[in-house]
Scaffold this active site. Structure first.
Site, mmCIF file in Angstrom:
data_model
loop_
_atom_site.group_PDB
_atom_site.id
_atom_site.type_symbol
_atom_site.label_atom_id
_atom_site.label_comp_id
_atom_site.label_asym_id
_atom_site.label_seq_id
_atom_site.Cartn_x
_atom_site.Cartn_y
_atom_site.Cartn_z
ATOM 1 N N GLU A 123 -22.648 -5.744 8.695
ATOM 2 C CA GLU A 123 -24.021 -6.028 8.286
ATOM 3 C C GLU A 123 -24.043 -6.178 6.767
ATOM 4 O O GLU A 123 -23.453 -5.356 6.074
ATOM 5 C CB GLU A 123 -24.964 -4.904 8.705
ATOM 6 C CG GLU A 123 -26.419 -5.263 8.422
ATOM 7 C CD GLU A 123 -27.423 -4.206 8.891
ATOM 8 O OE1 GLU A 123 -27.015 -3.119 9.316
ATOM 9 O OE2 GLU A 123 -28.619 -4.494 8.809
ATOM 10 N N GLY A 263 -25.241 4.438 3.677
ATOM 11 C CA GLY A 263 -25.188 5.743 4.331
ATOM 12 C C GLY A 263 -24.376 5.709 5.613
ATOM 13 O O GLY A 263 -23.479 6.521 5.819
ATOM 14 N N ALA A 264 -24.699 4.751 6.477
ATOM 15 C CA ALA A 264 -24.010 4.654 7.755
ATOM 16 C C ALA A 264 -24.396 3.354 8.438
ATOM 17 O O ALA A 264 -25.323 2.676 8.000
ATOM 18 C CB ALA A 264 -24.371 5.827 8.654
ATOM 19 N N MET A 265 -23.672 3.041 9.521
ATOM 20 C CA MET A 265 -23.884 1.755 10.182
ATOM 21 C C MET A 265 -23.845 1.910 11.693
ATOM 22 O O MET A 265 -22.952 2.534 12.248
ATOM 23 C CB MET A 265 -22.779 0.786 9.699
ATOM 24 C CG MET A 265 -22.871 -0.583 10.302
ATOM 25 S SD MET A 265 -24.431 -1.412 9.828
ATOM 26 C CE MET A 265 -24.692 -2.407 11.289
ATOM 27 N N ASN A 267 -23.119 0.077 14.324
ATOM 28 C CA ASN A 267 -22.319 -0.784 15.202
ATOM 29 C C ASN A 267 -22.355 -0.268 16.647
ATOM 30 O O ASN A 267 -22.243 0.924 16.886
ATOM 31 C CB ASN A 267 -20.858 -0.787 14.751
ATOM 32 C CG ASN A 267 -20.729 -0.879 13.256
ATOM 33 O OD1 ASN A 267 -21.160 -1.852 12.660
ATOM 34 N ND2 ASN A 267 -20.165 0.161 12.646
ATOM 35 N N HIS A 299 -30.816 8.509 13.006
ATOM 36 C CA HIS A 299 -31.206 7.128 12.672
ATOM 37 C C HIS A 299 -30.236 6.125 13.302
ATOM 38 O O HIS A 299 -30.660 5.189 13.979
ATOM 39 C CB HIS A 299 -31.230 6.985 11.146
ATOM 40 C CG HIS A 299 -31.567 5.620 10.638
ATOM 41 N ND1 HIS A 299 -32.816 5.271 10.194
ATOM 42 C CD2 HIS A 299 -30.812 4.500 10.519
ATOM 43 C CE1 HIS A 299 -32.818 4.006 9.816
ATOM 44 N NE2 HIS A 299 -31.604 3.504 9.993
ATOM 45 N N GLU A 300 -28.955 6.337 13.095
ATOM 46 C CA GLU A 300 -27.980 5.368 13.625
ATOM 47 C C GLU A 300 -27.991 5.385 15.145
ATOM 48 O O GLU A 300 -27.899 4.345 15.795
ATOM 49 C CB GLU A 300 -26.577 5.654 13.084
ATOM 50 C CG GLU A 300 -26.460 5.695 11.570
ATOM 51 C CD GLU A 300 -27.094 4.516 10.851
ATOM 52 O OE1 GLU A 300 -27.149 3.415 11.421
ATOM 53 O OE2 GLU A 300 -27.558 4.706 9.704
ATOM 54 N N GLU A 322 -35.299 -1.694 10.820
ATOM 55 C CA GLU A 322 -35.147 -0.594 9.860
ATOM 56 C C GLU A 322 -36.435 0.216 9.673
ATOM 57 O O GLU A 322 -36.399 1.438 9.687
ATOM 58 C CB GLU A 322 -34.622 -1.111 8.519
ATOM 59 C CG GLU A 322 -33.208 -1.695 8.591
ATOM 60 C CD GLU A 322 -32.160 -0.723 9.143
ATOM 61 O OE1 GLU A 322 -32.461 0.493 9.267
ATOM 62 O OE2 GLU A 322 -31.044 -1.177 9.457
#
Ligand code: PHE
Ligand code: ZN
Length: 875
Positions: A123, A263-265, A267, A299-300, A322
């Site tokens: 992303e 922060g994080a993703m 996938n 969140h992820e 988001e």
């Protein structure tokens, strides 16, 4: 860089991709220096286009074949990164072989190496740095991924979905094959290969399926994953209970990496995290970090539905996933912890990050209309204001109506790429409500200003509410917005009064008014006296509010408002009024500095009130930040704000020494042995807020040093260190050194050591920063390090950054120019504070503009940095 690479992309030019990708087969021969990627795409024409155009960036093309035959060079071309294959048939199989160099990938987009492991970040547009592909979120397909790598160096091979095969190859290599049964856009692709420790658990879903959960970390870090794992399981349960959404695969992997841009993703089934958003234990993580981990893990995970199952049609719709997912993680945190304290923290962040953005040269709507580089639009506006927009719908429709809207949204759009309009349409249709005007929140930039005046006569209390939004770049004229505005009324004795609108029979204690017009007057009846209004309770609307409250009104609300948020807000506004008056008085040299005694007394009363949550009392004790105060001034008086705020802190400390000593001791004891609970964190927060006031007096350096030595957790140790860091005492250097030596092998903790020094209020801060750039542990290639040192300085040390000689600006711009080639995404983010020149005094204005000009004059400026620098510099 060629100018066409700085093309402006516009929402109005959206067109569907003219081919469908029926499947994608990827084979990776992983090698840090040269990785070969063999990609096979099955394509069907679905629109009007003779040529097939695939995105690419920084790829070495080895070969292209169409339907099994290698193509001659005159059938295709590669320019400006993309691959064009001319005159393709309606259905085709395209095979493309490319080579990439993951070890040289310092941008951390695409496939790269972090601490000896392979990982990906796709992303928004990183997939094109792995292979040629229509790298846009509305092109979704099924992925089959084969990973081949040296078995000793990379025993663990992961990708999205399920592992369907694995085995040995010759030369000490091995392979794994992964298939993801869900269609997905390329930005959700991920792979990981490395020598990793696995922390394993399981989760039974409400329908009785057992999910395998794994967190993969560097060897030795396993014990620091327990909290993240618990958070994941809580998030999975919560999403089932509150949203009715269950996990959809049998496996969920999370990997922690040390070099990560964000922060994080999220996938699909292979979340990749910045290690700082996973690893925690009492010795190394503060309460705030535990809370951050809980929120990011949630969140992820929540993205699996709001983002992955339903994704975005194009990047202008980024807030569709988001804003919604931030709102969901905020709801989750509110349910796990204290809801009012969470709300206070959200509003602090909004004011610190989003309001300045919305009021400055980078202002853009929640759904932007155009961009040069999409990486620049992962902003507080898209995330946090986007979440506020969802929150307002939640408020307007009620929890049940909102849930109906969500159900309809999922039913309509599951498996597709949707738009913000689709989301609002589902909310509207499920509730038979008209949200047409409300949708302006998506297209109109800028923070609305709401001004309230009141009047009382003959038992009727009138509130006149006016709204107005200032122009923002490209949007000179603004329309009124539809917003919920919750109010209550208090009597002079502090009791709640009934809220009854003229012409209505029913009354309540609190009422959500709906504002739609530029001006409204609401008339309340049945009141014995002129009430004190409590306005925008819970921060129902993300606005700047101007009221006619007197100091006495503020004190009354601070002491009695039944809405906890509003009580905190009254204290903040009370302090803001006093501080701005003090800054003005100091500037004109008059002796009209306001008397702070009543405020100081009211603050002490709140802090001492044992019936209140300690976490809340700690929030009350934290004065508005220097940046927030700066935001309220037409021309920012950097030194004046600092001096006024410090003076008020000293007044508070002087008045309440005994109270603070007792709060520190009582709540330190009440916290007990460390556990990362909201309750324990609340006690620690209050004890440490008290310590911070005590620590203004160098005589209390020993108290702080003693707390540092005896702390059984990082929260208390850091609080003590922060006190010492701002004092001219011998314990300062010694303690910092001790901290460094104790944690020199722990990169996440060492980041705190770098930050502390970047935040120092001492006049030599810049010299120290330059020394630290040369510290062996510092690296411009690790975004956490860069943020810890340079980001902390530019964003959170106003007095240092805005040094009158401009050295702070020059220091920042030097770093941004280094990042121009290394990691422009991070460079562009660092540059943002430079856009604040407009409200600085003439000397600083000139210095800042000169530094922005230096950026713009640099050769080969990356798109990311060019966009921010040019918008920030515009007159
Ligand atoms: N999509 C991620 C999130 O908000 C953020 C992110 C964006 C991470 C781009 C990496 C790159 O959850
Ligand atoms: Zn997100």
């Amino acid at each position: 860089m060629k100018t066409d690479e700085r093309r402006v992309i516009r929402l109005s030019e959206y067109a569907p991709y003219p081919f469908r990708v029926d499947s994608l087969d990827l084979v990776f021969d992983l090698d840090p220096a040269k990785t070969r990627v063999h990609s096979t795409l099955a394509l069907t024409r679905s629109g009007h286009a003779d040529d097939l155009v695939l995105d690419g960036d920084d790829l070495t093309l080895v070969s292209v074949s169409l339907d099994g035959k290698e193509l001659p060079a005159d059938r295709y071309s590669t320019d400006g990164g993309s691959l064009t294959v001319r005159d393709v048939p309606d259905r085709l199989t395209l095979e493309v072989v490319t080579e990439i160099a993951p070890a040289d990938n310092t941008k951390l987009e695409g496939l790269y190496v972090s601490d000896g492991m392979f990982c990906t970040q796709c992303e928004a547009e990183g997939f094109r740095r792995i292979t040629y592909f229509p790298d846009r979120p509305d092109v979704m397909t099924r992925y089959k991924v084969t990973l081949r790598a040296d078995k000793a160096a990379y025993p663990v091979l992961l990708s999205n979905g399920n592992r369907v095969d694995q085995g040995k190859l010759k030369d000490g290599r091995h392979y794994a094959v992964w298939e993801d049964p869900f269609n997905k856009p390329s930005y959700l692709f991920a792979l990981v290969a490395g020598d990793l420790e696995r922390v394993h658990d399981t989760f039974r879903t409400r329908s009785g399926r057992d999910i395998e959960l794994n967190i993969w970390v560097e060897h030795g870090n396993g014990p620091r994953c327990a909290f993240a794992m618990q958070s994941l399981k809580k998030a999975m349960t919560w999403d089932e209970e509150v949203y009715g959404l269950e996990y959809d695969l049998d496996l969920f992997n999370v990997v922690a990496v040390s070099a990560f841009n964000m922060g994080a993703m999220e996938n699909k089934s292979l979340n990749i995290f910045n290690a700082k958003a996973i690893l925690a234990d009492p010795d190394t993580a503060t309460d705030a970090e535990y809370e951050y981990i809980e929120a990011v893990v949630a969140h992820e995970y929540f993205h699996n539905w709001t983002g992955n199952r339903i994704t975005c049609r194009d990047w202008f719709q980024l807030s569709l996933k988001e804003g919604l997912t931030v709102f969901r993680d905020q709801q989750f945190s509110a349910d796990m912890r204290s809801a009012p304290v969470e709300r206070i923290n959200q509003v602090r962040t909004l004011r610190a990050r989003q309001f300045p953005e919305d009021g400055g040269p980078l202002a853009h709507p929640v759904r932007p209309d155009s961009y040069i580089e999409i990486n620049n639009f992962y902003t507080a506006t898209v995330y946090d204001k986007g979440a506020e927009v969802i929150r307002m719908m939640h408020r307007l429709l009620g929890a049940d109506g909102y849930r109906k809207g969500i159900d309809l949204y999922v039913a309509r759009h599951d498996g597709t790429a949707a738009t913000c309009d689709d989301f609002v349409a589902a909310m509207q249709d499920a509730n038979r409500r008209d949200l047409l005007q409300f949708k302006r929140w998506y297209s109109q930039a800028g923070t609305p200003q709401v001004e309230v005046s009141d009047h009382f006569a003959d038992g009727v209390y009138s509130l006149t509410i006016r709204q107005h939004t200032d122009p923002t770049p490209g949007q000179p004229d603004k329309q009124p917005l539809h917003m919920p505005f919750e109010i209550g009324l208090l009597g002079r004795d502090g009791a709640s009064l009934p809220v009854r609108l003229e012409g209505e029979v029913a009354y309540t204690d609190s009422r959500v008014l709906e504002l739609r017009e530029a001006e409204h007057t609401f008339r309340f009846v049945g009141l014995p006296e002129k009430p004190v209004p409590s306005l925008n309770r819970g921060f129902t609307a993300p606005i700047r509010l101007k009221t006619a409250h007197s100091a006495a009104d503020r004190a009354l609300l601070m002491a009695h408002d039944p809405d906890t948020f509003a009580r905190w807000e009254a204290g903040q506004q009370y302090a803001t009024d006093l501080l701005l008056a003090a800054v003005a008085a100091r500037a004109d040299g008059s002796n009209s500095a306001p008397d702070t005694a009543e405020f100081v007394a009211a603050l002490g009363q709140c802090a001492a009130d044992d019936s209140l949550d300690p976490a809340f009392r700690a929030q009350v004790l934290a004065l508005p930040s220097e940046d927030y105060l700066a935001e309220q001034m037409a021309v920012i008086d950097v030194e004046g704000i600092h001096a006024a705020r410090e003076a008020l802190r000293r007044d508070i400390a002087a008045a309440h020494g005994d109270l603070f000593r007792s709060l520190r001791d009582t709540h330190r004891a009440a916290a007990g042995p460390f556990a990362p609970t909201a309750e324990g964190a609340g006690h620690r927060a209050l004890a440490n807020a008290a310590l911070a006031y005590l620590g203004l007096d160098p005589a209390n350096a020993d108290l702080a040093a003693e707390q540092y030595r005896t702390a059984d957790n990082m929260t208390d140790a850091m609080a003590a260190l922060r006190v010492l860091n701002d004092l001219e005492v011998p314990q300062r250097v010694a303690t910092l050194e001790h901290f460094h030596d104790r944690f020199k092998d722990d990169p996440l903790v060492l980041d705190k050591w770098f930050s502390l020094q970047a935040l120092s209020q001492r006049p030599d801060v810049l010299d120290r920063l330059r020394e630290l750039l040369a510290h062996p542990a510092f690296s411009m290639r690790n975004p956490n390090r860069v943020r810890a040192l340079i980001g902390a300085f530019a964003n959170s040390n106003p007095i240092g950054f805005h040094a009158a000689d401009g050295r702070g600006y020059a220091f920042l711009v030097d770093r941004v120019l280094e990042l121009n080639t290394l990691n422009p995404l991070i460079g562009a983010r660092l540059l943002q504070p430079m856009g604040r020149w407009r409200r600085m005094d003439d000397t600083r204005k000139a210095l800042m503009k000169q530094e922005l000009d230096r950026v713009l004059a640099a050769p080969d400026l990356a798109r990311d940095i060019y966009e921010i620098a040019s918008k920030a510099r515009a007159e």
